[in-house]
Design an enzyme around this catalytic site. Sequence first.
Site, PDB file in Angstrom:
ATOM      1  N   ARG A 119     -88.089 -68.115  64.104  1.00  0.00           N
ATOM      2  CA  ARG A 119     -88.724 -68.356  65.405  1.00  0.00           C
ATOM      3  C   ARG A 119     -88.633 -69.817  65.832  1.00  0.00           C
ATOM      4  NH1 ARG A 119     -93.276 -65.290  67.046  1.00  0.00           N
ATOM      5  NH2 ARG A 119     -94.437 -67.241  67.048  1.00  0.00           N
TER       6      ARG A 119
ATOM      7  N   GLY B 206     -81.735 -79.959  55.282  1.00  0.00           N
ATOM      8  CA  GLY B 206     -82.481 -81.203  55.096  1.00  0.00           C
ATOM      9  C   GLY B 206     -82.575 -81.917  56.424  1.00  0.00           C
ATOM     10  N   SER B 207     -82.465 -83.237  56.388  1.00  0.00           N
ATOM     11  CA  SER B 207     -82.581 -84.024  57.620  1.00  0.00           C
ATOM     12  C   SER B 207     -81.994 -85.411  57.380  1.00  0.00           C
ATOM     13  CB  SER B 207     -84.058 -84.150  57.991  1.00  0.00           C
ATOM     14  OG  SER B 207     -84.231 -85.187  58.933  1.00  0.00           O
ATOM     15  N   SER B 208     -81.544 -86.055  58.457  1.00  0.00           N
ATOM     16  CA  SER B 208     -80.959 -87.394  58.323  1.00  0.00           C
ATOM     17  C   SER B 208     -81.988 -88.425  57.849  1.00  0.00           C
ATOM     18  CB  SER B 208     -80.357 -87.842  59.654  1.00  0.00           C
ATOM     19  OG  SER B 208     -81.330 -87.798  60.669  1.00  0.00           O
ATOM     20  N   CYS B 209     -83.282 -88.080  57.892  1.00  0.00           N
ATOM     21  CA  CYS B 209     -84.307 -89.047  57.451  1.00  0.00           C
ATOM     22  C   CYS B 209     -84.348 -89.194  55.927  1.00  0.00           C
ATOM     23  CB  CYS B 209     -85.674 -88.682  57.980  1.00  0.00           C
ATOM     24  SG  CYS B 209     -86.351 -87.232  57.203  1.00  0.00           S
TER      25      CYS B 209
ATOM     26  N   TYR C 142     -92.155 -86.570  54.182  1.00  0.00           N
ATOM     27  CA  TYR C 142     -91.235 -85.508  54.619  1.00  0.00           C
ATOM     28  C   TYR C 142     -89.861 -85.708  53.973  1.00  0.00           C
ATOM     29  CZ  TYR C 142     -88.375 -83.034  58.199  1.00  0.00           C
ATOM     30  OH  TYR C 142     -87.490 -82.228  58.864  1.00  0.00           O
TER      31      TYR C 142
ATOM     32  N   LYS D  33     -87.704 -83.310  51.320  1.00  0.00           N
ATOM     33  CA  LYS D  33     -86.323 -82.872  51.578  1.00  0.00           C
ATOM     34  C   LYS D  33     -85.381 -83.316  50.455  1.00  0.00           C
ATOM     35  CE  LYS D  33     -86.777 -80.748  55.510  1.00  0.00           C
ATOM     36  NZ  LYS D  33     -86.381 -79.353  55.670  1.00  0.00           N
TER      37      LYS D  33
ATOM     38  N   PRO E 129     -78.790 -82.301  58.994  1.00  0.00           N
ATOM     39  CA  PRO E 129     -78.590 -82.489  60.431  1.00  0.00           C
ATOM     40  C   PRO E 129     -79.204 -83.795  60.938  1.00  0.00           C
ATOM     41  CG  PRO E 129     -79.727 -80.402  59.954  1.00  0.00           C
ATOM     42  CD  PRO E 129     -79.766 -81.246  58.707  1.00  0.00           C
TER      43      PRO E 129
ATOM     44  N   HIS F 152     -90.507 -84.225  68.857  1.00  0.00           N
ATOM     45  CA  HIS F 152     -89.519 -85.295  68.743  1.00  0.00           C
ATOM     46  C   HIS F 152     -89.302 -85.924  70.120  1.00  0.00           C
ATOM     47  CE1 HIS F 152     -88.403 -82.940  65.055  1.00  0.00           C
ATOM     48  NE2 HIS F 152     -88.405 -84.162  64.577  1.00  0.00           N
TER      49      HIS F 152
HETATM   50  N1  NDP Z   1     -85.697 -80.499  64.855  1.00  0.00           N
HETATM   51  C1  NDP Z   1     -84.928 -81.480  64.404  1.00  0.00           C
HETATM   52  O1  NDP Z   1     -84.645 -82.454  65.124  1.00  0.00           O
HETATM   53  C2  NDP Z   1     -84.376 -81.410  63.023  1.00  0.00           C
HETATM   54  C3  NDP Z   1     -84.640 -80.365  62.152  1.00  0.00           C
HETATM   55  N2  NDP Z   1     -84.104 -80.371  60.899  1.00  0.00           N
HETATM   56  C4  NDP Z   1     -84.409 -79.320  59.921  1.00  0.00           C
HETATM   57  O2  NDP Z   1     -84.171 -78.029  60.433  1.00  0.00           O
HETATM   58  C5  NDP Z   1     -85.109 -77.111  59.882  1.00  0.00           C
HETATM   59  C6  NDP Z   1     -85.780 -76.362  61.007  1.00  0.00           C
HETATM   60  O3  NDP Z   1     -86.408 -77.271  61.893  1.00  0.00           O
HETATM   61  P1  NDP Z   1     -86.878 -76.828  63.357  1.00  0.00           P
HETATM   62  O4  NDP Z   1     -86.274 -75.529  63.720  1.00  0.00           O
HETATM   63  O5  NDP Z   1     -86.705 -78.002  64.231  1.00  0.00           O
HETATM   64  O6  NDP Z   1     -88.440 -76.611  63.131  1.00  0.00           O
HETATM   65  P2  NDP Z   1     -89.426 -75.632  63.929  1.00  0.00           P
HETATM   66  O7  NDP Z   1     -90.792 -76.203  63.765  1.00  0.00           O
HETATM   67  O8  NDP Z   1     -88.926 -75.381  65.301  1.00  0.00           O
HETATM   68  O9  NDP Z   1     -89.318 -74.271  63.131  1.00  0.00           O
HETATM   69  C7  NDP Z   1     -89.792 -74.152  61.828  1.00  0.00           C
HETATM   70  C8  NDP Z   1     -89.912 -72.692  61.474  1.00  0.00           C
HETATM   71  O10 NDP Z   1     -90.459 -72.606  60.167  1.00  0.00           O
HETATM   72  C9  NDP Z   1     -91.449 -71.607  60.149  1.00  0.00           C
HETATM   73  N3  NDP Z   1     -92.429 -71.908  59.114  1.00  0.00           N
HETATM   74  C10 NDP Z   1     -93.089 -73.074  58.893  1.00  0.00           C
HETATM   75  N4  NDP Z   1     -93.926 -72.937  57.860  1.00  0.00           N
HETATM   76  C11 NDP Z   1     -93.792 -71.656  57.418  1.00  0.00           C
HETATM   77  C12 NDP Z   1     -94.411 -70.903  56.383  1.00  0.00           C
HETATM   78  N5  NDP Z   1     -95.341 -71.449  55.589  1.00  0.00           N
HETATM   79  N6  NDP Z   1     -94.040 -69.612  56.228  1.00  0.00           N
HETATM   80  C13 NDP Z   1     -93.119 -69.060  57.040  1.00  0.00           C
HETATM   81  N7  NDP Z   1     -92.494 -69.709  58.019  1.00  0.00           N
HETATM   82  C14 NDP Z   1     -92.844 -71.004  58.221  1.00  0.00           C
HETATM   83  C15 NDP Z   1     -92.068 -71.658  61.540  1.00  0.00           C
HETATM   84  O11 NDP Z   1     -92.705 -70.434  61.791  1.00  0.00           O
HETATM   85  P3  NDP Z   1     -93.629 -70.208  63.114  1.00  0.00           P
HETATM   86  O12 NDP Z   1     -92.697 -70.286  64.277  1.00  0.00           O
HETATM   87  O13 NDP Z   1     -94.178 -68.859  62.924  1.00  0.00           O
HETATM   88  O14 NDP Z   1     -94.622 -71.308  63.071  1.00  0.00           O
HETATM   89  C16 NDP Z   1     -90.824 -71.889  62.381  1.00  0.00           C
HETATM   90  O15 NDP Z   1     -90.208 -70.668  62.676  1.00  0.00           O
HETATM   91  C17 NDP Z   1     -86.084 -77.928  59.047  1.00  0.00           C
HETATM   92  O16 NDP Z   1     -85.725 -77.829  57.700  1.00  0.00           O
HETATM   93  C18 NDP Z   1     -85.876 -79.328  59.536  1.00  0.00           C
HETATM   94  O17 NDP Z   1     -86.102 -80.266  58.534  1.00  0.00           O
HETATM   95  C19 NDP Z   1     -83.284 -81.382  60.478  1.00  0.00           C
HETATM   96  C20 NDP Z   1     -82.987 -82.421  61.296  1.00  0.00           C
HETATM   97  C21 NDP Z   1     -83.521 -82.533  62.630  1.00  0.00           C
HETATM   98  C1  F7E Z   2     -85.536 -85.677  63.180  1.00  0.00           C
HETATM   99  C2  F7E Z   2     -86.389 -86.782  62.618  1.00  0.00           C
HETATM  100  O1  F7E Z   2     -87.461 -87.065  63.504  1.00  0.00           O
HETATM  101  C3  F7E Z   2     -88.416 -88.021  63.085  1.00  0.00           C
HETATM  102  O2  F7E Z   2     -87.871 -89.312  63.154  1.00  0.00           O
HETATM  103  P1  F7E Z   2     -87.578 -90.055  64.501  1.00  0.00           P
HETATM  104  O3  F7E Z   2     -86.170 -89.839  64.881  1.00  0.00           O
HETATM  105  O4  F7E Z   2     -88.000 -91.480  64.367  1.00  0.00           O
HETATM  106  O5  F7E Z   2     -88.598 -89.306  65.474  1.00  0.00           O
HETATM  107  P2  F7E Z   2     -88.852 -89.068  67.002  1.00  0.00           P
HETATM  108  O6  F7E Z   2     -87.840 -88.207  67.612  1.00  0.00           O
HETATM  109  O7  F7E Z   2     -90.263 -88.600  67.111  1.00  0.00           O
HETATM  110  O8  F7E Z   2     -88.798 -90.548  67.678  1.00  0.00           O
HETATM  111  C4  F7E Z   2     -87.595 -91.235  67.889  1.00  0.00           C
HETATM  112  C5  F7E Z   2     -87.834 -92.532  68.630  1.00  0.00           C
HETATM  113  O9  F7E Z   2     -88.260 -92.224  69.971  1.00  0.00           O
HETATM  114  C6  F7E Z   2     -89.381 -93.032  70.304  1.00  0.00           C
HETATM  115  N1  F7E Z   2     -90.174 -92.395  71.371  1.00  0.00           N
HETATM  116  C7  F7E Z   2     -90.354 -92.914  72.619  1.00  0.00           C
HETATM  117  N2  F7E Z   2     -91.170 -92.141  73.329  1.00  0.00           N
HETATM  118  C8  F7E Z   2     -91.483 -91.074  72.521  1.00  0.00           C
HETATM  119  C9  F7E Z   2     -92.296 -89.946  72.719  1.00  0.00           C
HETATM  120  O10 F7E Z   2     -92.909 -89.734  73.774  1.00  0.00           O
HETATM  121  N3  F7E Z   2     -92.364 -89.064  71.675  1.00  0.00           N
HETATM  122  C10 F7E Z   2     -91.704 -89.253  70.488  1.00  0.00           C
HETATM  123  N4  F7E Z   2     -91.810 -88.341  69.516  1.00  0.00           N
HETATM  124  N5  F7E Z   2     -90.950 -90.367  70.292  1.00  0.00           N
HETATM  125  C11 F7E Z   2     -90.842 -91.251  71.289  1.00  0.00           C
HETATM  126  C12 F7E Z   2     -90.098 -93.205  68.991  1.00  0.00           C
HETATM  127  O11 F7E Z   2     -91.022 -94.262  69.019  1.00  0.00           O
HETATM  128  C13 F7E Z   2     -88.926 -93.429  68.041  1.00  0.00           C
HETATM  129  O12 F7E Z   2     -88.502 -94.767  68.128  1.00  0.00           O
HETATM  130  C14 F7E Z   2     -88.845 -87.917  61.654  1.00  0.00           C
HETATM  131  O13 F7E Z   2     -90.244 -88.109  61.633  1.00  0.00           O
HETATM  132  C15 F7E Z   2     -88.338 -86.730  60.967  1.00  0.00           C
HETATM  133  O14 F7E Z   2     -89.062 -85.611  61.365  1.00  0.00           O
HETATM  134  C16 F7E Z   2     -86.906 -86.454  61.260  1.00  0.00           C
HETATM  135  O15 F7E Z   2     -86.184 -85.999  60.414  1.00  0.00           O
END
Ligand code: NDP
Ligand code: F7E
Length: 334
Positions: A35, A128-131, A158, A162, A185, A201
């Site tokens: 989801r 995982g994640s670029s962090c 976090y 990862k 990613p 984000h």
């Molecule tokens: N978004 C980004 O910018 C990035 C994401 N990633 C990675 O990609 C992956 C997915 O991220 P993203 O899609 O953005 O995250 P979302 O928050 O959009 O989705 C996370 C999903 O995980 C499910 N979930 C969380 N906890 C549980 C649990 N205890 N049991 C079952 N399901 C659970 C949530 O369910 P529900 O919807 O029901 O809450 C949801 O469907 C992660 O591993 C993240 O680290 C990596 C780099 C960047």
């Molecule tokens: C994917 C990655 O995402 C996270 O890392 P991040 O890239 O630093 O996160 P971010 O997207 O929230 O912010 C990026 C930049 O943007 C600026 N910024 C400005 N204005 C807003 C604002 O309004 N909201 C947010 N969130 N940021 C803002 C903010 O101050 C920062 O400089 C990790 O925690 C971790 O979860 C991870 O893996």
Amino acid sequence: MTPTPRTTPAHPHPSSAGSGTLLPSGARVFVAGHRGLVGSAVARRLAADGYEVLTRDRTALDLRDADTTRRWLRRIRPDAVVLAAAKVGGIMANSTRPVPFLEDNLRIQLSVVSGAHAAGVPRLLFLGSSCIYPRHAPQPIPEEALLTGPLEPTNEPYALAKIAGIAQIRAYREQYGASYICAMPTNLYGPGDNFDLETSHVLPALVRRLHEAAREGAEQVVLWGSGTPRREFLHVDDLARACVLLLRDYDGPMPVNVGCGQDLTVAELAATVADVVGYRGRIAWDPQRPDGTPRKLLDVSRLFALGFRPRIPLREGIATTYAWWLEASAQRTA
Ligand SMILES: NC(=O)C1=CN([C@@H]2O[C@H](COP(=O)(O)OP(=O)(O)OC[C@H]3O[C@@H](n4cnc5c(N)ncnc54)[C@H](OP(=O)(O)O)[C@@H]3O)[C@@H](O)[C@H]2O)C=CC1
Ligand SMILES: C[C@H]1O[C@H](OP(=O)(O)OP(=O)(O)OC[C@H]2O[C@@H](n3cnc4c(=O)[nH]c(N)nc43)[C@H](O)[C@@H]2O)[C@@H](O)[C@@H](O)C1=O
């Protein structure tokens, strides 16, 4: 809108696939986190490519619960698992409420990876994640930079969870010869993203803030930090194509970076978003809010050598994500 994935309830495993590819055609794939932003895109891509997508709602299966997760995986015995379930959030959520970012992610990873192994699942992709890379890693960041320096403090819990996930995958590969792999990613965005201003984000936050400012005719909008940090953004549909490619073609111990190979400053991102949503006022910066890591651009040579190229340019991706969010918001208030 992209079509809804074909999903199937639990049923006994018919056969192991056993063709020459790492993800044989028609394979049954359990998408954990279906989801979410990533899980929903991966499920759409897999279904469009003819795979059978298996899902389970969180209300029925909390993936932090190792026993229930193992039982579920033994019951459905998928050909592959995509682990896209996680506790995810932007810079403020990570830095102010770190506990679930560490604990939930450790628990989900332990449950799903060990459960998949116990159920004899032959293939697994961990996201995982670029962090995970050091705050001052060389740019663009090669996969080899892992564990070569201190992490960015705003998301260290976090990132450590990862990194533990990567170590877990490597251990299963080494000890059991499991074909389990990791993708790292960059910052992602797209339909299904979280637009909550405190937990999201940056990209969806800017879309919402600047849209609301434009609608209200505001003369100024204040964004977080200095605007100088550089980030790389990949549309989640491009990420989903990369995930399927890796499942089909990659079986190595190194995590594979997934990005587009280009970054920009947060201020440049804000200007692009302002243009898309029609905001013409001033953009100011709040230095009390954290900047986070100064730059996060992935070296994507490994992925590109496998044939991957992103298809969705940033401006176009922002425009379609904005349209998706307007539509989703309208449906919620109807
Ligand atoms: N978004 C980004 O910018 C990035 C994401 N990633 C990675 O990609 C992956 C997915 O991220 P993203 O899609 O953005 O995250 P979302 O928050 O959009 O989705 C996370 C999903 O995980 C499910 N979930 C969380 N906890 C549980 C649990 N205890 N049991 C079952 N399901 C659970 C949530 O369910 P529900 O919807 O029901 O809450 C949801 O469907 C992660 O591993 C993240 O680290 C990596 C780099 C960047
Ligand atoms: C994917 C990655 O995402 C996270 O890392 P991040 O890239 O630093 O996160 P971010 O997207 O929230 O912010 C990026 C930049 O943007 C600026 N910024 C400005 N204005 C807003 C604002 O309004 N909201 C947010 N969130 N940021 C803002 C903010 O101050 C920062 O400089 C990790 O925690 C971790 O979860 C991870 O893996």
